[in-house]
Enzyme design. Structure first.
Site, PDB file in Angstrom:
ATOM      1  N   TRP A 138      49.620  12.221 -14.050  1.00  0.00           N
ATOM      2  CA  TRP A 138      49.371  14.273 -13.313  1.00  0.00           C
ATOM      3  C   TRP A 138      50.594  14.905 -14.549  1.00  0.00           C
ATOM      4  O   TRP A 138      50.509  16.023 -14.163  1.00  0.00           O
ATOM      5  CB  TRP A 138      49.783  14.499 -12.562  1.00  0.00           C
ATOM      6  CG  TRP A 138      50.861  13.778 -11.294  1.00  0.00           C
ATOM      7  CD1 TRP A 138      50.466  12.647 -10.096  1.00  0.00           C
ATOM      8  CD2 TRP A 138      51.654  13.718 -11.504  1.00  0.00           C
ATOM      9  NE1 TRP A 138      52.068  12.425  -9.991  1.00  0.00           N
ATOM     10  CE2 TRP A 138      53.135  13.550 -10.582  1.00  0.00           C
ATOM     11  CE3 TRP A 138      52.492  15.149 -11.798  1.00  0.00           C
ATOM     12  CZ2 TRP A 138      54.376  13.615 -10.566  1.00  0.00           C
ATOM     13  CZ3 TRP A 138      54.420  15.201 -12.089  1.00  0.00           C
ATOM     14  CH2 TRP A 138      54.862  14.253 -11.270  1.00  0.00           C
ATOM     15  N   ASN A 139      51.548  14.449 -15.192  1.00  0.00           N
ATOM     16  CA  ASN A 139      52.651  15.248 -15.763  1.00  0.00           C
ATOM     17  C   ASN A 139      51.573  15.969 -16.936  1.00  0.00           C
ATOM     18  O   ASN A 139      52.432  17.107 -16.948  1.00  0.00           O
ATOM     19  CB  ASN A 139      53.766  14.504 -15.467  1.00  0.00           C
ATOM     20  CG  ASN A 139      53.738  13.581 -16.358  1.00  0.00           C
ATOM     21  OD1 ASN A 139      52.811  12.724 -17.135  1.00  0.00           O
ATOM     22  ND2 ASN A 139      54.705  12.962 -18.211  1.00  0.00           N
ATOM     23  N   LYS A 162      40.052   8.117 -17.058  1.00  0.00           N
ATOM     24  CA  LYS A 162      40.126   8.588 -15.692  1.00  0.00           C
ATOM     25  C   LYS A 162      41.770   9.235 -15.165  1.00  0.00           C
ATOM     26  O   LYS A 162      42.230   9.102 -15.590  1.00  0.00           O
ATOM     27  CB  LYS A 162      40.236   7.358 -14.712  1.00  0.00           C
ATOM     28  CG  LYS A 162      39.735   7.839 -13.624  1.00  0.00           C
ATOM     29  CD  LYS A 162      40.952   6.964 -12.619  1.00  0.00           C
ATOM     30  CE  LYS A 162      42.444   7.411 -11.891  1.00  0.00           C
ATOM     31  NZ  LYS A 162      41.926   8.430 -11.598  1.00  0.00           N
ATOM     32  N   PRO A 163      41.365  10.753 -15.820  1.00  0.00           N
ATOM     33  CA  PRO A 163      42.410  11.746 -15.311  1.00  0.00           C
ATOM     34  C   PRO A 163      42.648  11.262 -14.174  1.00  0.00           C
ATOM     35  O   PRO A 163      42.447  10.465 -13.115  1.00  0.00           O
ATOM     36  CB  PRO A 163      42.702  12.447 -15.652  1.00  0.00           C
ATOM     37  CG  PRO A 163      40.920  13.394 -16.107  1.00  0.00           C
ATOM     38  CD  PRO A 163      40.706  11.325 -15.646  1.00  0.00           C
ATOM     39  N   GLY A 210      51.812   5.754 -16.271  1.00  0.00           N
ATOM     40  CA  GLY A 210      52.037   6.386 -15.264  1.00  0.00           C
ATOM     41  C   GLY A 210      52.992   5.536 -14.452  1.00  0.00           C
ATOM     42  O   GLY A 210      54.492   5.340 -15.349  1.00  0.00           O
ATOM     43  N   SER A 211      52.838   5.535 -13.302  1.00  0.00           N
ATOM     44  CA  SER A 211      54.026   4.627 -13.596  1.00  0.00           C
ATOM     45  C   SER A 211      54.549   3.233 -12.992  1.00  0.00           C
ATOM     46  O   SER A 211      53.376   2.788 -12.889  1.00  0.00           O
ATOM     47  CB  SER A 211      54.329   4.800 -11.064  1.00  0.00           C
ATOM     48  OG  SER A 211      53.086   4.350 -10.581  1.00  0.00           O
ATOM     49  N   GLU A 232      52.418   2.556 -20.382  1.00  0.00           N
ATOM     50  CA  GLU A 232      53.522   2.776 -20.814  1.00  0.00           C
ATOM     51  C   GLU A 232      54.146   3.551 -19.839  1.00  0.00           C
ATOM     52  O   GLU A 232      53.394   4.665 -19.029  1.00  0.00           O
ATOM     53  CB  GLU A 232      52.844   4.546 -22.039  1.00  0.00           C
ATOM     54  CG  GLU A 232      52.288   3.791 -23.107  1.00  0.00           C
ATOM     55  CD  GLU A 232      53.533   3.226 -23.956  1.00  0.00           C
ATOM     56  OE1 GLU A 232      55.103   3.922 -23.460  1.00  0.00           O
ATOM     57  OE2 GLU A 232      53.240   3.320 -25.069  1.00  0.00           O
ATOM     58  N   LEU A 233      54.613   3.807 -19.386  1.00  0.00           N
ATOM     59  CA  LEU A 233      55.675   3.484 -17.839  1.00  0.00           C
ATOM     60  C   LEU A 233      56.436   4.028 -17.814  1.00  0.00           C
ATOM     61  O   LEU A 233      57.160   5.290 -18.743  1.00  0.00           O
ATOM     62  CB  LEU A 233      55.868   2.149 -17.008  1.00  0.00           C
ATOM     63  CG  LEU A 233      54.628   1.319 -17.479  1.00  0.00           C
ATOM     64  CD1 LEU A 233      54.920  -0.470 -16.812  1.00  0.00           C
ATOM     65  CD2 LEU A 233      53.256   1.489 -16.467  1.00  0.00           C
ATOM     66  N   CYS A 266      58.221  11.890 -19.174  1.00  0.00           N
ATOM     67  CA  CYS A 266      58.806  10.575 -19.020  1.00  0.00           C
ATOM     68  C   CYS A 266      59.913  10.207 -19.973  1.00  0.00           C
ATOM     69  O   CYS A 266      60.980   9.511 -19.515  1.00  0.00           O
ATOM     70  CB  CYS A 266      57.677   9.307 -19.580  1.00  0.00           C
ATOM     71  SG  CYS A 266      57.109   9.825 -20.825  1.00  0.00           S
ATOM     72  N   GLU A 364      63.570   6.661 -11.047  1.00  0.00           N
ATOM     73  CA  GLU A 364      62.672   7.803 -11.896  1.00  0.00           C
ATOM     74  C   GLU A 364      62.881   9.046 -10.956  1.00  0.00           C
ATOM     75  O   GLU A 364      62.966   8.739  -9.989  1.00  0.00           O
ATOM     76  CB  GLU A 364      61.659   7.274 -12.175  1.00  0.00           C
ATOM     77  CG  GLU A 364      61.163   7.990 -13.305  1.00  0.00           C
ATOM     78  CD  GLU A 364      59.399   7.980 -13.901  1.00  0.00           C
ATOM     79  OE1 GLU A 364      59.173   8.072 -15.064  1.00  0.00           O
ATOM     80  OE2 GLU A 364      59.038   7.611 -12.680  1.00  0.00           O
TER      81      GLU A 364
HETATM   82  P1  NAD Z   1      50.986   6.516 -11.181  1.00  0.00           P
HETATM   83  O1  NAD Z   1      51.186   5.491 -11.035  1.00  0.00           O
HETATM   84  O2  NAD Z   1      50.726   7.017  -9.211  1.00  0.00           O
HETATM   85  O3  NAD Z   1      49.495   7.291 -11.196  1.00  0.00           O
HETATM   86  C1  NAD Z   1      48.441   7.045 -12.632  1.00  0.00           C
HETATM   87  C2  NAD Z   1      47.261   6.899 -13.001  1.00  0.00           C
HETATM   88  O4  NAD Z   1      46.516   6.279 -11.728  1.00  0.00           O
HETATM   89  C3  NAD Z   1      46.440   7.426 -11.633  1.00  0.00           C
HETATM   90  O5  NAD Z   1      45.500   7.706 -12.641  1.00  0.00           O
HETATM   91  C4  NAD Z   1      46.154   7.079 -10.353  1.00  0.00           C
HETATM   92  O6  NAD Z   1      45.279   7.756  -9.602  1.00  0.00           O
HETATM   93  C5  NAD Z   1      46.108   5.767 -11.080  1.00  0.00           C
HETATM   94  N1  NAD Z   1      45.923   4.657 -10.681  1.00  0.00           N
HETATM   95  C6  NAD Z   1      46.773   4.692  -8.841  1.00  0.00           C
HETATM   96  N2  NAD Z   1      46.148   3.176  -8.717  1.00  0.00           N
HETATM   97  C7  NAD Z   1      45.684   2.727  -9.144  1.00  0.00           C
HETATM   98  C8  NAD Z   1      45.100   1.913  -9.636  1.00  0.00           C
HETATM   99  N3  NAD Z   1      45.557   0.849  -8.584  1.00  0.00           N
HETATM  100  N4  NAD Z   1      45.081   0.314 -10.161  1.00  0.00           N
HETATM  101  C9  NAD Z   1      43.722   1.960 -11.483  1.00  0.00           C
HETATM  102  N5  NAD Z   1      44.485   2.791 -11.206  1.00  0.00           N
HETATM  103  C10 NAD Z   1      44.926   3.825 -10.323  1.00  0.00           C
HETATM  104  O7  NAD Z   1      51.408   7.738 -12.430  1.00  0.00           O
HETATM  105  P2  NAD Z   1      51.421   9.308 -11.412  1.00  0.00           P
HETATM  106  O8  NAD Z   1      52.044   9.656 -10.573  1.00  0.00           O
HETATM  107  O9  NAD Z   1      49.976   9.967 -11.953  1.00  0.00           O
HETATM  108  O10 NAD Z   1      52.205   9.454 -13.069  1.00  0.00           O
HETATM  109  C11 NAD Z   1      54.212   9.939 -13.067  1.00  0.00           C
HETATM  110  C12 NAD Z   1      54.479   8.950 -13.895  1.00  0.00           C
HETATM  111  O11 NAD Z   1      54.133   8.570 -15.229  1.00  0.00           O
HETATM  112  C13 NAD Z   1      55.860   8.316 -14.006  1.00  0.00           C
HETATM  113  O12 NAD Z   1      56.516   7.418 -13.369  1.00  0.00           O
HETATM  114  C14 NAD Z   1      56.397   8.778 -15.243  1.00  0.00           C
HETATM  115  O13 NAD Z   1      57.164   8.092 -16.071  1.00  0.00           O
HETATM  116  C15 NAD Z   1      54.837   7.456 -15.785  1.00  0.00           C
HETATM  117  N6  NAD Z   1      55.231   8.414 -17.431  1.00  0.00           N
HETATM  118  C16 NAD Z   1      54.905   7.721 -17.973  1.00  0.00           C
HETATM  119  C17 NAD Z   1      54.685   8.322 -19.459  1.00  0.00           C
HETATM  120  C18 NAD Z   1      55.208   7.632 -20.803  1.00  0.00           C
HETATM  121  O14 NAD Z   1      54.532   7.308 -22.168  1.00  0.00           O
HETATM  122  N7  NAD Z   1      56.043   5.899 -20.730  1.00  0.00           N
HETATM  123  C19 NAD Z   1      54.352   8.742 -19.896  1.00  0.00           C
HETATM  124  C20 NAD Z   1      53.970   9.977 -18.871  1.00  0.00           C
HETATM  125  C21 NAD Z   1      54.330   9.326 -17.380  1.00  0.00           C
END
Ligand code: NAD
Length: 478
Positions: A138-139, A162-163, A210-211, A232-233, A266, A364
């Site tokens: 979401w960021n 999938k956003p 994501g996370s 990319e976490l 991130c 984080e």
């Molecule tokens: P999140 O992991 O909660 O969710 C990310 C996505 O995954 C969402 O679209 C969510 O619906 C989906 N999701 C959740 N559970 C799932 C599952 N079991 N299977 C498949 N998809 C699933 O992350 P967030 O809170 O949306 O984003 C913030 C995180 O993203 C932070 O940790 C940040 O550091 C990271 N991030 C990393 C980068 C990078 O390039 N390394 C860039 C931006 C953000």
């Protein structure tokens, strides 16, 4: 089964759930995937020139629709100026890949070329993974939904995105833009974790941003299907400021790299290690600059710091600050999550007397928080910077580039900004591999960002005589 289900999204500025959207259940994801798979062979057959031309048409249509996309994105994120920059950056990303992708694909070595095995020549054929899937956070909703999908499309894949369910509003105007390029095999599936799982089940290659916790689940699901997963976490990026650095200059960079986008990036700097010799003027400048930063409230067009995009994020940051204070950390400025108009905000927060055990130093934070630790010897700073589960990026500020580079070489992270901070947010062609719990797989930046989506097939020509069976007999003729 989620078919027919709806979800609601929060507005970060009001705290209200004011947007409702239809969730793509497993059957819908399968149906979208089947449609995209049907379009993909024709798309790949267009060749790089044909695909680049249509991607450029898409970029033009996005640019025309930018006001509507920016408005929706600003409601998703609570940010005005950054939303505008984000949409322009997403358009720029398409144009850059259309140009670079054409050169790259046309320049691929195809052969035939001689093998080290006598009489053999090898030809290489390239074909895209048919269906690519992106799962985004979401960021930076627009940028991170498309950052991998664009090179995948340029490589010849179809793309299913999938956003995040937290920031779904921008998808409506983006879907309208697709009407200008009906040939483009691209679709969006909205929903939460279950929709994400359905995407992993449907595609041939998945890129997840994501996370770290969710990344592990995606990697496990991809592993069961034996499809590649690039992750990319999260990060906990350190910045080292040496005694030869100019303190006011370093403070301005540290502040910017820590608080842009309310720290919800991130590659934000989340820990600063400063040489004790310059700590006093550095901290004085950092606090003064931090106190000059205004909230983008009530007018989103004015001020710098927007709200936390997700309400729970404000709670996480507040809990880390409370724990740090309870364990002896001192707040030099900021420190309280405030509620304004229903949104949650935090002023730039400078912390000292932090210890490596505190959550604010290990986990984080994703907020505008700058914990500062002093060091006496550079080896101490490097060891502390590397003492983390993460290895996304890092930064070094020193008296000159040579000194900064020597320190950067010893840091255990994928991208190091020298004499600046968080440069990966503006540099798109620096190939890098995230380390440890910050990621897995090839680089999304640089040429690898596209080449990873092209599978190679070796066509092995026998130019001499085919080997007789006797050539394979064991010595002694067993
Ligand atoms: P999140 O992991 O909660 O969710 C990310 C996505 O995954 C969402 O679209 C969510 O619906 C989906 N999701 C959740 N559970 C799932 C599952 N079991 N299977 C498949 N998809 C699933 O992350 P967030 O809170 O949306 O984003 C913030 C995180 O993203 C932070 O940790 C940040 O550091 C990271 N991030 C990393 C980068 C990078 O390039 N390394 C860039 C931006 C953000």
């Amino acid at each position: 089964m989620l078919g027919g289900a709806v979800m609601k999204a929060h507005n970060p500025r009001t705290g209200k759930e004011d947007y409702e959207f239809a969730v793509a259940g497993p059957e819908e994801v399968q149906a979208i995937s089947a449609r995209l798979r049907g379009l993909q062979p024709g798309w790949e057959a267009l060749g790089p020139d044909g695909r680049a031309a249509l991607l450029l048409r898409w970029a033009d249509a996005m640019e025309q629709a930018a006001p509507a996309i920016v408005t929706a994105l600003a409601q998703d994120t609570g940010r005005s100026t950054i939303s505008n920059i984000e949409v322009q950056a997403a358009v720029g990303n398409i144009r850059r890949w259309a140009a670079r992708g054409t050169e790259l694909i046309q320049g691929l070595p195809r052969g035939p070329s001689p093998s080290v095995t006598p009489g053999i020549e090898i030809e290489t054929d390239y074909s895209a993974y048919p269906l690519f899937g992106a799962i985004a956070p979401w960021n930076f909703p627009v940028l991170l939904s498309h950052v991998d999908a664009v090179p995948a499309l340029m490589a010849g894949c179809a793309a299913l995105i999938k956003p995040s369910e937290q920031t779904p509003r921008f998808v409506e105007p983006m879907r309208s833009v697709l009407a200008a390029v009906p040939e483009l095999p691209l679709a969006y599936a909205l929903g939460g974790p279950e929709t994400g799982q359905s995407v992993v089940d449907a595609v041939d290659y998945v890129c997840f941003t994501g996370s770290t916790g969710t990344g592990r689940k995606v990697a496990e699901a991809a592993g069961r299907r034996l499809i590649p997963a690039n992750l990319e976490l999260g990060g906990k990026d350190p910045m080292i400021v040496t005694s030869s650095a100019e303190p006011e200059w370093a403070a301005a960079i540290a502040l910017r790299a820590s608080i842009v986008a309310t720290g919800q990036a991130c590659q934000s700097i989340e820990r600063v290690y400063v040489a004790r010799a310059i700590a006093e003027p550095f901290l004085a400048a950092l606090v003064e600059l931090a106190q000059g930063v205004e909230f983008a409230f009530p007018d989103p067009e004015k001020g710098t710091l927007g709200p936390f995009i997700v309400p729970a994020q404000g709670n996480t940051v507040a809990a880390q600050l409370a724990e740090a204070r309870g364990q002896g950390a001192r707040v030099l400025t900021g420190g309280e999550v405030e509620t304004l108009g229903g949104g949650r905000y935090l002023r730039p927060t400078v912390l000292v007397d932090v210890t490596p055990q505190m959550a604010v130093m290990r986990e984080e934070t994703f907020g505008p928080v700058i914990p500062v630790t002093m060091f006496d010897h550079i080896d101490e700073a490097i060891a502390a910077a590397n003492d983390t589960q993460y290895g996304l990026s890092a930064a070094v500020l020193a008296g000159d580039l040579e000194e900064a580079a020597a320190i950067g070489a010893r840091l255990d992270a994928g991208a190091i900004s020298l004499q600046d901070g968080a440069l990966t947010s503006i540099v798109g062609d620096a190939t890098n591999h995230s380390r440890k719990a910050s990621g897995l797989g090839p680089s999304r930046m640089g040429d690898e960002g596209l080449l990873r989506f092209m599978r190679r097939k070796a066509l092995i020509h026998q130019k001499g005589a085919a080997a007789p069976l006797a050539a394979f007999a064991e010595e002694g003729g067993a």
